[in-house]
Enzyme design. Structure first.
Site, PDB file in Angstrom:
ATOM      1  N   GLY A  48       0.866  -1.175   0.000  1.00 27.09           N
ATOM      2  CA  GLY A  48       0.000   0.000   0.000  1.00 27.09           C
ATOM      3  C   GLY A  48       0.906   1.230   0.000  1.00 27.09           C
ATOM      4  O   GLY A  48       1.823   1.318   0.833  1.00 27.09           O
ATOM      5  N   ALA A  49       0.645   2.151  -0.942  1.00 26.23           N
ATOM      6  CA  ALA A  49       1.592   3.241  -1.176  1.00 26.23           C
ATOM      7  C   ALA A  49       1.987   4.037   0.087  1.00 26.23           C
ATOM      8  O   ALA A  49       3.187   4.170   0.384  1.00 26.23           O
ATOM      9  CB  ALA A  49       1.042   4.152  -2.265  1.00 26.23           C
ATOM     10  N   ARG A  87      10.402  -1.251  -4.621  1.00 28.33           N
ATOM     11  CA  ARG A  87       9.155  -1.343  -5.410  1.00 28.33           C
ATOM     12  C   ARG A  87       9.055  -0.057  -6.222  1.00 28.33           C
ATOM     13  O   ARG A  87       9.055   1.037  -5.665  1.00 28.33           O
ATOM     14  CB  ARG A  87       7.912  -1.516  -4.512  1.00 28.33           C
ATOM     15  CG  ARG A  87       7.808  -2.918  -3.912  1.00 28.33           C
ATOM     16  CD  ARG A  87       6.430  -3.235  -3.390  1.00 28.33           C
ATOM     17  NE  ARG A  87       5.486  -3.580  -4.445  1.00 28.33           N
ATOM     18  CZ  ARG A  87       4.169  -3.726  -4.223  1.00 28.33           C
ATOM     19  NH1 ARG A  87       3.661  -3.545  -3.020  1.00 28.33           N
ATOM     20  NH2 ARG A  87       3.360  -4.054  -5.220  1.00 28.33           N
ATOM     21  N   GLN A 194      -5.444  -8.993  -2.245  1.00 22.68           N
ATOM     22  CA  GLN A 194      -5.506  -7.989  -1.172  1.00 22.68           C
ATOM     23  C   GLN A 194      -6.946  -7.695  -0.765  1.00 22.68           C
ATOM     24  O   GLN A 194      -7.218  -7.337   0.380  1.00 22.68           O
ATOM     25  CB  GLN A 194      -4.836  -6.673  -1.630  1.00 22.68           C
ATOM     26  CG  GLN A 194      -3.338  -6.747  -1.782  1.00 22.68           C
ATOM     27  CD  GLN A 194      -2.937  -7.046  -3.214  1.00 22.68           C
ATOM     28  OE1 GLN A 194      -3.653  -7.729  -3.936  1.00 22.68           O
ATOM     29  NE2 GLN A 194      -1.787  -6.547  -3.638  1.00 22.68           N
ATOM     30  N   ASP A 235      -1.362   4.639  -6.420  1.00 23.18           N
ATOM     31  CA  ASP A 235       0.066   4.450  -6.128  1.00 23.18           C
ATOM     32  C   ASP A 235       0.914   5.586  -6.676  1.00 23.18           C
ATOM     33  O   ASP A 235       2.011   5.849  -6.179  1.00 23.18           O
ATOM     34  CB  ASP A 235       0.536   3.110  -6.685  1.00 23.18           C
ATOM     35  CG  ASP A 235      -0.062   1.999  -5.846  1.00 23.18           C
ATOM     36  OD1 ASP A 235      -1.200   1.590  -6.123  1.00 23.18           O
ATOM     37  OD2 ASP A 235       0.588   1.598  -4.860  1.00 23.18           O
ATOM     38  N   ASN A 245      -2.832   2.538 -10.209  1.00 20.16           N
ATOM     39  CA  ASN A 245      -3.336   1.818  -9.034  1.00 20.16           C
ATOM     40  C   ASN A 245      -3.324   0.328  -9.361  1.00 20.16           C
ATOM     41  O   ASN A 245      -2.939  -0.081 -10.458  1.00 20.16           O
ATOM     42  CB  ASN A 245      -4.739   2.309  -8.666  1.00 20.16           C
ATOM     43  CG  ASN A 245      -5.199   1.763  -7.316  1.00 20.16           C
ATOM     44  OD1 ASN A 245      -4.447   1.815  -6.334  1.00 20.16           O
ATOM     45  ND2 ASN A 245      -6.390   1.204  -7.248  1.00 20.16           N
ATOM     46  N   LYS A 246      -3.748  -0.476  -8.413  1.00 23.62           N
ATOM     47  CA  LYS A 246      -3.715  -1.932  -8.569  1.00 23.62           C
ATOM     48  C   LYS A 246      -4.287  -2.386  -9.903  1.00 23.62           C
ATOM     49  O   LYS A 246      -5.307  -1.857 -10.354  1.00 23.62           O
ATOM     50  CB  LYS A 246      -4.494  -2.557  -7.397  1.00 23.62           C
ATOM     51  CG  LYS A 246      -4.558  -4.064  -7.375  1.00 23.62           C
ATOM     52  CD  LYS A 246      -3.202  -4.733  -7.468  1.00 23.62           C
ATOM     53  CE  LYS A 246      -2.210  -4.271  -6.414  1.00 23.62           C
ATOM     54  NZ  LYS A 246      -0.820  -4.677  -6.726  1.00 23.62           N
TER      55      LYS A 246
END
Ligand code: MRU
Length: 345
Positions: A48-49, A87, A194, A235, A245-246
């Site tokens: 998670g950012a 990451r 998640q 993110d 994002n995801k």
């Protein structure tokens, strides 16, 4: 407020709630070395950012402690470089390490003790500011939530993904805590799950009415009017509002636009990358094929198959209804609203 913290720092140890083990086991992963912090970020003990950003900030401190008397600016830049590479997509990571380096450069001191003190206090500030940002976003975001909303969310954007409270899930939490009757649909979020492992756990723990769905059930629920709002996290957000994002977020935004369902992004200003004009410049992390070929220990794809496993995708700004930040709600055209709220203020 959630009854747990994903990240705690005491006595020079970073204690992370091990998100790989949830929802079945509540275990903690301790980092006393820089190598352990890097492992925790890469292996998604913490993810998670904003949570990655706060972890990296304490990672700078742990890395500096390890250097001992050898600590100098160049060696700290090396620590930053290793952390930044752990990451690549969530910009909160590089934002946090850069903020610490800028602070150290500004004090013009070569005293090891003084530098350590500054890093620790900056890491604590990053930690505390994230919790405050989440609460502010939740309050702004809650103005977009109505009684009886049926809200879809993707991935985990809760207290596990931040220092406290969450971003998109923080808005949902706030709506529930302020007495709004809402129902949440949580995408399971293949391949790391998640949504199933973490978001569903947070929702059940807080008693927020919710239904877990396979990712591929979202389109028909949206078409059938069973979902009337979508809240997701981010993110990295470019200057024009394009949002990484995801993986799977982009697909949802297109379907939402087709069926006139508002699509909201919730992210603190630390998730904006004002150095990039559009989402094209965002590096998308590619993860291990095993996340797709296996479910846990079980192999679900044949040996020899090629796998493409991007962790994120970019939602173009045209599909985003509004972006909720701790400084207020931004509406299109985002290039202008970002300039007004995040740059000029
Ligand atoms: O790969 P992850 O689990 O780190 O991805 C997390 C997400 O994509 C979240 O939606 C994003 O970081 C926002 S979290 C507040």
């Amino acid at each position: 407020m959630a009854a747990f913290y994903a990240i705690q720092f005491h006595e020079n140890r970073l204690v992370l709630l091990d998100q790989r083990k949830l929802p079945v086991t509540t275990a903690y992963f301790e980092c006393k070395t820089l190598a352990e912090v890097i492992f925790a970020i890469k292996d998604m003990v913490v993810r998670g950012a904003p949570a990655i950003g706060a972890t990296a900030a304490y990672g700078m401190y742990i890395g500096a402690l390890e250097l001992g008397d050898e600590l100098d600016l160049q060696k700290l830049y090396d620590v930053k470089a290793i952390l930044d590479a752990s990451r690549p997509t969530a910009v909160n990571l590089m934002w946090a390490t850069s903020r610490i380096m800028e602070k150290i450069a500004s004090i013009h001191s070569s005293s090891v003790n003084e530098i350590l003190k500054v890093i620790k206090s900056e890491a604590d500030a990053i930690f505390n500011e994230d919790a405050a940002s989440c609460k502010a976003m939740a309050v702004f975001g809650n103005t977009l939530v109505d009684q009886n909303d049926q809200i879809l969310t993707h991935c985990n954007t809760g207290a596990l993904a931040t220092v406290a409270y969450g971003t998109a899930l923080g808005v949902i939490r706030e709506a529930h805590e302020t007495g709004k009757s809402i129902h949440v649909f949580a995408d399971e979020t293949r391949p790391r799950l998640q949504g199933a492992r973490l978001t569903a756990w947070e929702l059940v723990t807080e008693g927020i009415p919710a239904t877990l769905i396979p990712d591929n059930a979202a389109a028909s629920l949206i078409r059938d009017g069973k979902i009337n709002k979508i809240f997701v996290g981010a993110d990295r957000i470019a200057r024009n509002g394009d949002t990484a994002n995801k993986i799977g977020t982009f697909m949802l935004s297109v379907i939402a636009k087709r069926y006139n369902v508002p699509f909201y992004v919730v992210a603190p200003s630390t998730t904006f990358d004002l150095d990039i004009k559009s989402g094209e410049a965002i590096e998308i992390e590619l993860r291990d094929a095993r996340e797709v070929t296996h479910v846990g220990e079980e192999q679900v794809a044949p040996n020899g198959i090629h796998v493409y496993n991007p962790a994120f995708d970019v939602t173009p700004n045209e599909f985003i209804t509004a972006i909720v930040t701790e400084k207020g709600i931004l509406y299109p055209p985002f290039t202008q609203s970002i300039l007004d709220k995040l740059i000029e203020e």
